[in-house]
Structures are given as structure tokens and as C-alpha cells.
Design a protein around this motif. Structure first.
Motif, PDB file in Angstrom:
ATOM      1  N   GLY A   1       2.893   1.821   1.830  1.00  8.26           N
ATOM      2  CA  GLY A   1       1.461   1.689   1.597  1.00  8.26           C
ATOM      3  C   GLY A   1       0.705   2.952   1.986  1.00  8.26           C
ATOM      4  N   ARG A   2       1.066   3.499   3.134  1.00  4.98           N
ATOM      5  CA  ARG A   2       0.422   4.736   3.574  1.00  4.98           C
ATOM      6  C   ARG A   2       0.772   5.882   2.615  1.00  4.98           C
ATOM      7  NH1 ARG A   2      -1.367   6.619   8.454  1.00  4.98           N
ATOM      8  NH2 ARG A   2      -2.151   4.463   8.619  1.00  4.98           N
ATOM      9  N   LEU A   3       2.010   5.916   2.160  1.00  8.13           N
ATOM     10  CA  LEU A   3       2.425   6.953   1.211  1.00  8.13           C
ATOM     11  C   LEU A   3       1.620   6.847  -0.082  1.00  8.13           C
ATOM     12  CD1 LEU A   3       4.601   9.238   0.685  1.00  8.13           C
ATOM     13  CD2 LEU A   3       5.844   7.468  -0.568  1.00  8.13           C
ATOM     14  N   TYR A   4       1.436   5.613  -0.579  1.00  8.13           N
ATOM     15  CA  TYR A   4       0.643   5.425  -1.797  1.00  8.13           C
ATOM     16  C   TYR A   4      -0.797   5.901  -1.596  1.00  8.13           C
ATOM     17  CZ  TYR A   4       4.365   2.541  -3.851  1.00  8.13           C
ATOM     18  OH  TYR A   4       5.551   2.098  -4.375  1.00  8.13           O
ATOM     19  N   ASP A   5      -1.340   5.656  -0.418  1.00 15.40           N
ATOM     20  CA  ASP A   5      -2.714   6.114  -0.134  1.00 15.40           C
ATOM     21  C   ASP A   5      -2.807   7.639  -0.197  1.00 15.40           C
ATOM     22  OD1 ASP A   5      -3.657   3.564   0.170  1.00 15.40           O
ATOM     23  OD2 ASP A   5      -3.591   3.567   2.367  1.00 15.40           O
ATOM     24  N   TYR A   6      -1.785   8.305   0.348  1.00 14.85           N
ATOM     25  CA  TYR A   6      -1.769   9.773   0.278  1.00 14.85           C
ATOM     26  C   TYR A   6      -1.654  10.236  -1.172  1.00 14.85           C
ATOM     27  CZ  TYR A   6      -0.832   9.847   5.351  1.00 14.85           C
ATOM     28  OH  TYR A   6      -0.893   9.701   6.714  1.00 14.85           O
ATOM     29  N   MET A   7      -0.748   9.618  -1.918  1.00 14.34           N
ATOM     30  CA  MET A   7      -0.489  10.061  -3.284  1.00 14.34           C
ATOM     31  C   MET A   7      -1.655   9.772  -4.218  1.00 14.34           C
ATOM     32  SD  MET A   7       3.546   8.924  -3.621  1.00 14.34           S
ATOM     33  CE  MET A   7       3.726   9.510  -5.300  1.00 14.34           C
TER      34      MET A   7
END
Length: 421
Positions: free
Chosen positions: A55-61
Motif C-alpha cells: 500500500g505504501r509502495l502504491y502511494d509512492y508510485m
């Protein structure tokens, strides 16, 4: 599933890619993760590698959030094997040490500080355009050659960091913000290698300024916060704390966050007054005149033109004669603010004072600000005194552009070389 060594191999194949370097220099981790994802690495693998949730990775991307803490940048660099200097970090523990070229390191030159002061004084009076090549030459010939053996004296790293940062500012003054960013990216790991947290925090403030100039206020805030994190590890320098608060205030104002900007502005004013002897030889000076200039720009972006004018006029009055470029940039702000207030007689009066700026000032940044000011003044040309003034203004700007033709030309290669630090 691709293994971690395959991920490291992908990164190794990207380190020379300009897009990858740009993402690292701007610390756009979302863009970096997208590049790796497009090369076959799943979001699940990437999240596991850097020890964050998907989820955090998706927010960054997706650009919903940004990495802000230095510890997280270090975590990503170590997990993906991104060389530290690309992210403005010190050399990572897994990176190989450079081979020493000599058995005994020469002592660091005692003239480095003298050279730094000489370059600073010349830059204040004449601008950085003509000095950039000289600073880069000094770095290459007098400083860089000692870095391989500098483990014996960390002061060499400090000298290299400070002068690399100075080269970045001179590149910025020459209108080469891309080159400035590369210098700042090299300066940060050098400062960290020196163990000088104050110097590293100062470079973070410079990165904040550059991000703001590029229209990236969120990135500017992140760099300022990184600067404050670095200050947690050393005694605080009041002028540097004030500068970081000022950068934060400007970025928040540019982002339209008025209340937060006002708080940061107040903290900058509270922080600037410290002991007179509280200075640092490598850290860029930041005094009340510099703060007044930054506060003027902050409240201008908040739409408070009367208040901004007071700060801009104070910046002019506080700035001594030897600081030609700083005074000139503050005078540009004064004229611009009079125009926004529709005080056209004041525009003309202060405008003629602006035209008296020394023609030898080799600052592309100043010429660019004059061009922006010209666009603002053109909306008032129906008023005869403004129209008459613009005729002289245009002639003065043409003369300056002729004197700086080699710096203004995109084909100018003589000013574009970097030091091998």
C-alpha cells in the motif's frame, strides 16, 4: 520470481540512465519504483525488498505521498544497491572503497578556507557566472586529488563538499539549475563523509532552495525537514536553523498553506539571533538581510504585497555595498512589489535605482529576473512615465545580455564542466 541479485542487476544497468539519475537527484522514489516495475519487478517484490507495505509502495508510485526521512532513503539505497551519491547520501557500507593511489596522504591544504572566502567575496560582488570555471578548476586541481587518501583527514571531505556546493550555487547563478542539482547531489555525501552534520544540513537547505526555484514546493519542504533531522546530531547554528525555517516558509507559501507558512516564518525570525561568534567556516552565511529577502518572497506568495514590500526594502537597506548581487535581486523584488501595488511612480523611482546596478555583475539569474519583471511592468505601459522608463530598461537589459552572451547561449560549453569529485 526474480531474485534480489536480479533486482540489483537491474539497478546497476540503470545507474547511467539519465532518467534514473534525475529521479534519484530529485528523490522521486515513486518514479524510481515505476521504472523498476516496468522492467519486470513486481510491486510485491519491490515492497518486500525495501521492507514497506504494498500500500505504501502504491502511494509512492501514484504520487500520493513521498519519501521524506533520510533513514528511509538509506533503507531504499541499501535494499536496491543504489549508489549513495545518487540520492545525496554518504557512501553505503556495501559500496567498494576507492583504491588509494598513494601510500601516504598529503596534509589538507591550509589555503582551502582562504580560497573559499576569496571565491565568496568575488561571487557577492561580481556574480557566479565568470567564477564557476575557476571554482571547478580549484576543486579538480587542489581538492579532488586529495580525496582518495582523505580517510586520514576528514577536513578534505569538508572542503570538497563546501566548494562543490559553491560550484552548484554558481551554476545556479549562471542559469544552469540542472548542473547545480548535480553539484548539490555530489556535495551531500562528501559532507556526510566529513562527519560535519552542520555542513550537510546547509547543503540540504541549498537543495530546498533549488527545488523551490524549479516549482517543486513539496520537495523543498522535504529537503528542509532533512536538514532539521541532520541538526538533531549536532549543536544548532542559529543562522542555519533560520535558513531552514525560511525555506520551509517559502515552500509552504508556494503550496498555498498560509497558516503553516506563517508559523515557519515566525520561527525563522525567532531563530536568526544567536551569539555573534556562532559561525561555521564552511556553512554559507545567512544574516538578517538574507532572511528579510526570503520573508519578502514568502509573504508575496501569500498575496500580502504591503507587508512583502516592507521586508524587501529592509533587505535593500541591510545589505552592504559589497553584496552587489543580493542588493540587485532585492531591488528587483521592490520594483515588482510596487507594480503589484499599482504604485507606478514608485515603480519608476525604484526602477531607475535598479538600473544603476553594476554592469559587470555576471549573474544570469539577475538577467532572468529582469525579464520576468519586464513582463509585469509591461501591463502598466499605458502610464507614460512607465513607458519612458521601459525604453531605458530595455536598453540596459540588452547591454547586459550582450556582456553575458557566452553564458546565456545554450551552446556555451566552457562553463558546463564539472569537477571530478
Amino acid at each position: 520470481m526474480l531474485q534480489s541479485q536480479d533486482l540489483h542487476a537491474t539497478v546497476a544497468g540503470l545507474v547511467d540512465d539519465v532518467r534514473f539519475q534525475d529521479a534519484c537527484a530529485r528523490r522521486e522514489m515513486g518514479q524510481l519504483f515505476r521504472m523498476l516495475n516496468h522492467r519486470g519487478h513486481s510491486t510485491r517484490q519491490l515492497a518486500a525488498a525495501v521492507q514497506i507495505t504494498q500500500g505504501r509502495l502504491y502511494d509512492y508510485m501514484n504520487g500520493k505521498s513521498r519519501v521524506e526521512k533520510i533513514t528511509v532513503f538509506e533503507q531504499i539505497a541499501d535494499a536496491l544497491h543504489i549508489p549513495g551519491h545518487l540520492l545525496g547520501l554518504a557512501r553505503r557500507p556495501w559500496e567498494p572503497l576507492p583504491a588509494a593511489s598513494r601510500q601516504v596522504a598529503p596534509p589538507p591544504s591550509g589555503s582551502d578556507l582562504e580560497a573559499m572566502d576569496a571565491f565568496r567575496n568575488a561571487d557577492r560582488q561580481a556574480g557566479g557566472g565568470r567564477l564557476y570555471a575557476a571554482v571547478v578548476s580549484h576543486l579538480r586541481e587542489q581538492v579532488s586529488r586529495r580525496l582518495l587518501d582523505a580517510h586520514m583527514d576528514q577536513s578534505v571531505f569538508a572542503a570538497a563538499a563546501a566548494m562543490t556546493e559553491m560550484a552548484g550555487w554558481m551554476a545556479h547563478d549562471s542559469g544552469r539549475d540542472d548542473l547545480a542539482a548535480r553539484h548539490f547531489a555530489k556535495a551531500m555525501p562528501l559532507a556526510q563523509a566529513s562527519g560535519d552534520a552542520l555542513l550537510a544540513a546547509n547543503i540540504a537547505a541549498s537543495n530546498s532552495h533549488l527545488a523551490l526555484q524549479a516549482g517543486r514546493p513539496d520537495e523543498a519542504v522535504t529537503w528542509a525537514r532533512n536538514g532539521f533531522e541532520l541538526l538533531d546530531h549536532c549543536p544548532r547554528l542559529p543562522s542555519l536553523v533560520a535558513r531552514l525555517h525560511a525555506m520551509t516558509a517559502r515552500a509552504l507559501a508556494a503550496a498555498g498553506q498560509q497558516q503553516a507558512a506563517e508559523r515557519a516564518l515566525g520561527m525563522a525570525q525567532d531563530s536568526i539571533h544567536g551569539p555573534a561568534q556562532d559561525v561555521h567556516p564552511w556553512v554559507s552565511p545567512f544574516d538578517c538581510a538574507a532572511l528579510a529577502s526570503e520573508l519578502a518572497l514568502t509573504v508575496r506568495d501569500l498575496g500580502q504585497y504591503d507587508r512583502a514590500l516592507q521586508w524587501a526594502e529592509e533587505a535593500v537597506s541591510l545589505r552592504e555595498e559589497g553584496r552587489t548581487r543580493s542588493r540587485a535581486l532585492s531591488r528587483v523584488a521592490v520594483v515588482d512589489l510596487h507594480a503589484h501595488r499599482s504604485d507606478l511612480d514608485a515603480v519608476v523611482h525604484c526602477g531607475y535605482e535598479l538600473l544603476a546596478t553594476s554592469p559587470t555583475l555576471s549573474s544570469v539569474r539577475f538577467v532572468n529576473q529582469l525579464a520576468e519583471l519586464r513582463e509585469t511592468l509591461n501591463t502598466h505601459r499605458a502610464y507614460r512615465p512607465v513607458r519612458d522608463f521601459l525604453a531605458q530598461f530595455d536598453e540596459a537589459v540588452r547591454a547586459r545580455r550582450l556582456l553575458l552572451a557566452d553564458l546565456l547561449s545554450p551552446q556555451s560549453g566552457g562553463q558546463a564542466h564539472e569537477a571530478d569529485t
